[in-house]
Design an enzyme around this catalytic site. Sequence first.
Site, mmCIF file in Angstrom:
data_model
loop_
_atom_site.group_PDB
_atom_site.id
_atom_site.type_symbol
_atom_site.label_atom_id
_atom_site.label_comp_id
_atom_site.label_asym_id
_atom_site.label_seq_id
_atom_site.Cartn_x
_atom_site.Cartn_y
_atom_site.Cartn_z
ATOM 1 N N ASP A 367 3.688 -2.355 5.707
ATOM 2 C CA ASP A 367 2.855 -1.885 6.427
ATOM 3 C C ASP A 367 3.123 -1.905 7.916
ATOM 4 O O ASP A 367 2.722 -3.158 8.103
ATOM 5 C CB ASP A 367 1.715 -1.508 5.865
ATOM 6 C CG ASP A 367 0.806 -0.071 6.328
ATOM 7 O OD1 ASP A 367 1.213 0.946 6.596
ATOM 8 O OD2 ASP A 367 -0.234 -0.605 7.096
ATOM 9 N N GLU A 404 8.312 -0.730 6.961
ATOM 10 C CA GLU A 404 7.788 0.408 7.721
ATOM 11 C C GLU A 404 8.039 0.261 9.239
ATOM 12 O O GLU A 404 7.235 -0.593 9.979
ATOM 13 C CB GLU A 404 6.407 0.856 7.470
ATOM 14 C CG GLU A 404 6.104 2.225 8.137
ATOM 15 C CD GLU A 404 4.665 2.561 8.011
ATOM 16 O OE1 GLU A 404 4.275 3.885 7.901
ATOM 17 O OE2 GLU A 404 3.546 1.504 8.194
#
Lengths: 723, 111
Positions: A367, A404
């Site tokens: 993330d 990401e």
Amino acid sequence: MTGTSKRESFRDVQVDPLPQRIDAYPTQTIAGFPVRPGQALPFGATPVPGGINFSVYSNGAERMTLVLFRPGEPRPLAELPFPPSFRTGGVYAMTVFGLDPESIEYGYRAYGPFEPEMGHRFDARWVLTDPYARLIAGHETWGRPSAPDDPYPYRARVPYGDFDWEEVVSPGHRHEDLVIYETHVRGFTAHPASETSAPGTFSALVEKIPYLKGLGVNCVELMPTYEFDELDNPRTDPTTGRRLYNYWGYNPLGFFAPKASYAATGRFGMQVDEFKNMVKELHRAGIEVVLDVVFNHTAEGNEQGPTISFRGLDNSTYYMLTPGGYYANFSGTGNTLNCNHPVVRQFVLDCLRYWVTEFRVDGFRFDLASILGRAPDGSVLPNPPLLETLAHDPVLRDCKLIAEAWDAAGLYQVGSFPAYDRWSEWNGRYRDTVRRFLKGDAGTVGDMATRLAGSSDLYGRRGPTASINFVTAHDGFTLRDLVSYNTKHNEANGEDNRDGDNANNSWNCGWEGPTDDPEVLRLRNRQSRNALLLLLTSRGVPMLLSGDEVGRTQDGNNNAYCQDGPQSWFDWRLTEENADLLRFTRCAIAFRAAHPALRPRSDRSAPVTDQLFPDVSWHGVHDWTPDWSADSRLLAAMFYAGLPSGAEVQHDCVYVAANSHWEGQRLELPRLPEELAWHTFADTAAEAPHDVYEPGREALRADQSRALVGPRSVLVLVARSRL
Amino acid sequence: MQIERQTVGDVTVITLDGSLDSSTAPRARLDLEKLVPDGGRVLLDLSRTSYMSSAGLRVLLTIYRQSQRTGARVALTGVPPEMREIMAATGFLTFFSVSDTVQHGVQELTA
């Protein structure tokens, strides 16, 4: 615990047939417990002959105390200060004998200065959770808050590490063969219609493996599954007054500990076994497991947040701080983990190695991974040690590492993430381009072609498998909502619709939200199929958002992080209601699996010499004549692979025509050699069940030289033998 | 934890009475290792087992693995519903054949 029972369990361990270590005896007694100086490594609590070894580090603490509890009891059973001789550098280690792992919870009290401006926030009023805790008790029931006076809400425990994997190993899929399915452990089965025995748990996910296998996905990407605090959201739904959650879980508390309330057996402390069993059964079914990990911040928040673990142990080591001692906020959540501090780097590596060696997971999705490339002062590093370490680590060698590739402070590295020929990226550019193309934006054909062919502009060196292609993900609209809403509708999130992305590139097909208009509904169905078909015929690694295969809606909410309810959950009745769409998706996945031309290998062996066609070629209204002009809304690609088959070459050839114009167009088809003929695999202009054919049973086309691609439609043909 | 042994036909039926957790597991494991005959058939009756912890499940699996090595067959009976759910969720159940009653268990082991 009485002295007698301690002696008994000590004696019990003596009968173990393993040879005893020569240091398996206590040297002194602290707070009534027999102890000896412990082993500094590994960190955490480790069962050793006769007891448990505790090791914790803090570079800033002046002294440390081990705090033991009986399970669930508010007051400590004992507090054992680490004597100076039990410390090596900043590491405090103690072996406590006679402890029964099943009847002990442990934590630490760290003593040191409270000088925020210097980066220190020691506060010995709190019992701190071990950052290396592998089992955390106290939150076995989803949504149940800690007692307000609980001095220790997240209680570390010691799990058994053994597990019987039998002969089951990871399927070890090649990157180019992956079809990733992003889902949420709770949301996947929490809906009553899931009809699982323990809804919302790891074991319920196991019960749904036949569905996943039937769909054809071969990798699940699980949104956060470690211990987090779902109750850190203070907001309520303004209409219903219902409390809102941190349902997604991007606020870690225990990086090593599977979330207890995601386990049917959490109340018995068996979430480690249950998680391992989930991985084992997924592997047995040929499905890999990728975990969504959040090494960019923690649930401790900013200066106002609670002291749970890291802050109280070594604030200035774990967090990026401003010169005044405030928390830097590159994550948008209050604090930022200090990933490229050498200590934290090792912590991250230890954690990932643990999940790979003990839980046998197949990879990680990081993330806001761009934060992992920032220095302790927040500056962007050209050669970030953490990313390089992970790329070259031998334990992680076969893992999928997916970034990401952006953060909440404006760093956007899609295509430029420091990859070391190893990392893949969520290709945000793919998502945006497909969406813009589908809604008919002018000037997108060239970009769409680049995305379809594997985004060589971004990943020319690394190859298409560096590109994780997606049209939708948990963050944003579902596919159904992408074709049903022009704008987000996040009022239920309690922030006056200010939260969530405004740039969705979505189109409602003529009416905002639910409608009975058959024309609008037909178009939405077609647009959904167009997106799925483009995704599953693109080079790169496709990722589907769970529920998109059955038309799951979130009522236009594009930031449902706080919605723990039917709006976020997978409604299993949709598998029947939208059986046509499910069939379409299943066929498109199977078609991808059947066609190597769509999945070129990342380590390409020598090309076959007598190829029929280039491996990608572009067409249009006229074959071999693409129209790249700004007004063009038609794109036709032919993917080809010549595969050695004995002395001969087997031709794999797929033709994809995508028309985002509101009118249909007549196309010249590339000419095939005599023995081959065009067959229709999918045509989104056709009504179900004629929109798609089972792979291998595609329909022979009457007209081999021309084809009609309908308005806003995608047509996929395959060259097959005439016989 | 009390461990009782009886013989029904060719089958050794072992009843585990009480709580099988980390405090009772080491002793139970030693006792069971002695009671499971090489190459024999054993039915573990859990109908009087009040609690089974992680350590307890590990005892069952250890006995199962030991029985495989010696050619014995081990099955379970009388598994309380909650224990059955725990065993299913953690995968321990897949190793065992389970029957509702001692009688059925004996029949299956001798079939």
